[in-house]
Design a protein around this motif. Structure first.
Motif, PDB file in Angstrom:
ATOM      1  N   ASN A   8     -57.768  22.545  32.315  1.00 43.28           N
ATOM      2  CA  ASN A   8     -57.387  21.255  32.875  1.00 43.28           C
ATOM      3  C   ASN A   8     -57.492  20.168  31.824  1.00 43.28           C
ATOM      4  O   ASN A   8     -58.060  20.370  30.760  1.00 43.28           O
ATOM      5  N   LEU A  28     -48.025  16.887  42.387  1.00 41.89           N
ATOM      6  CA  LEU A  28     -49.247  17.666  42.224  1.00 41.89           C
ATOM      7  C   LEU A  28     -49.949  17.804  43.567  1.00 41.89           C
ATOM      8  O   LEU A  28     -49.810  16.944  44.436  1.00 41.89           O
ATOM      9  N   GLU A  31     -56.397  19.901  45.047  1.00 40.63           N
ATOM     10  CA  GLU A  31     -57.148  21.127  45.320  1.00 40.63           C
ATOM     11  C   GLU A  31     -58.460  20.816  46.002  1.00 40.63           C
ATOM     12  O   GLU A  31     -58.924  21.591  46.818  1.00 40.63           O
ATOM     13  N   MET A  56     -59.567  17.389  41.777  1.00 33.01           N
ATOM     14  CA  MET A  56     -58.805  18.338  40.978  1.00 33.01           C
ATOM     15  C   MET A  56     -57.409  18.441  41.579  1.00 33.01           C
ATOM     16  O   MET A  56     -57.264  18.690  42.777  1.00 33.01           O
ATOM     17  N   ARG A  58     -53.428  20.107  41.079  1.00 30.72           N
ATOM     18  CA  ARG A  58     -52.745  21.266  40.488  1.00 30.72           C
ATOM     19  C   ARG A  58     -51.237  21.053  40.495  1.00 30.72           C
ATOM     20  O   ARG A  58     -50.671  20.539  41.462  1.00 30.72           O
ATOM     21  N   ARG A  65     -53.750  21.781  35.586  1.00 29.40           N
ATOM     22  CA  ARG A  65     -54.557  20.941  36.470  1.00 29.40           C
ATOM     23  C   ARG A  65     -54.952  19.652  35.760  1.00 29.40           C
ATOM     24  O   ARG A  65     -55.127  19.628  34.544  1.00 29.40           O
ATOM     25  N   GLU A  67     -58.074  16.911  36.126  1.00 29.70           N
ATOM     26  CA  GLU A  67     -59.340  16.572  36.755  1.00 29.70           C
ATOM     27  C   GLU A  67     -59.503  15.061  36.637  1.00 29.70           C
ATOM     28  O   GLU A  67     -59.668  14.523  35.549  1.00 29.70           O
TER      29      GLU A  67
END
Length: 145
Positions: A8, A28, A31, A56, A58, A65, A67
């Motif tokens: 990430n 995105l 998560e 997070m 994805r 990813r 963060e």
């Protein structure tokens, strides 16, 4: 081989909810969210006792990813969001999109601002940089082939 994948990219933000909404609009998927705090986390970052709210996100293909981190403790100590594109350090994240014009229109509802202009690189890409929530620099590329 010593590397398996890039897991990430971390981005420190000041408004986690707005940044999640922006990247969700881009496509995105969230998560999960968590609070990370305590001495153990500070041993990894070198910051000591810390408290960070993270999310997070994805990409649709599941391979990349972001963060997103909002530091509650310790306070943020530097701000590089308005650095020009030729500044040293990490610059931006570039995303491939299906339709650049549609993406720009959707992200404008989240206060995204075009940095320069949309340009065409030969017959391969249409490209641009935008500033997202909190001034984050994001690159967008539409493949033309």
């Amino acid at each position: 081989m010593t590397i398996q994948r890039m897991d990430n990219i971390g981005i420190v933000v000041d408004d986690l909810d707005a940044t999640i909404a922006f990247f969700s609009e881009l496509g995105l998927e969230l998560e999960g969210r968590a609070d990370i705090e305590g001495e153990w986390a500070g041993r990894v970052t070198g910051l000591g006792d810390q408290h960070v709210e993270i999310a997070m996100m994805r990409t649709p293909d599941g391979h990349s990813r972001l963060e997103l981190s909002r530091f509650l403790r310790p306070a943020v100590v530097a701000d590089h969001r308005n650095a020009p594109v030729n500044a040293l350090g990490y610059l931006r994240v570039m995303f491939a999109v299906d339709d650049l014009d549609d993406t720009l229109a959707r992200l404008a509802r989240h206060d995204a601002q075009l940095v320069g202009e949309v340009v065409r690189y030969e017959d391969i890409y249409r490209l641009c940089y935008i500033r997202g929530p909190g001034g984050l620099l994001i690159g967008l590329a539409e493949e033309l082939r």
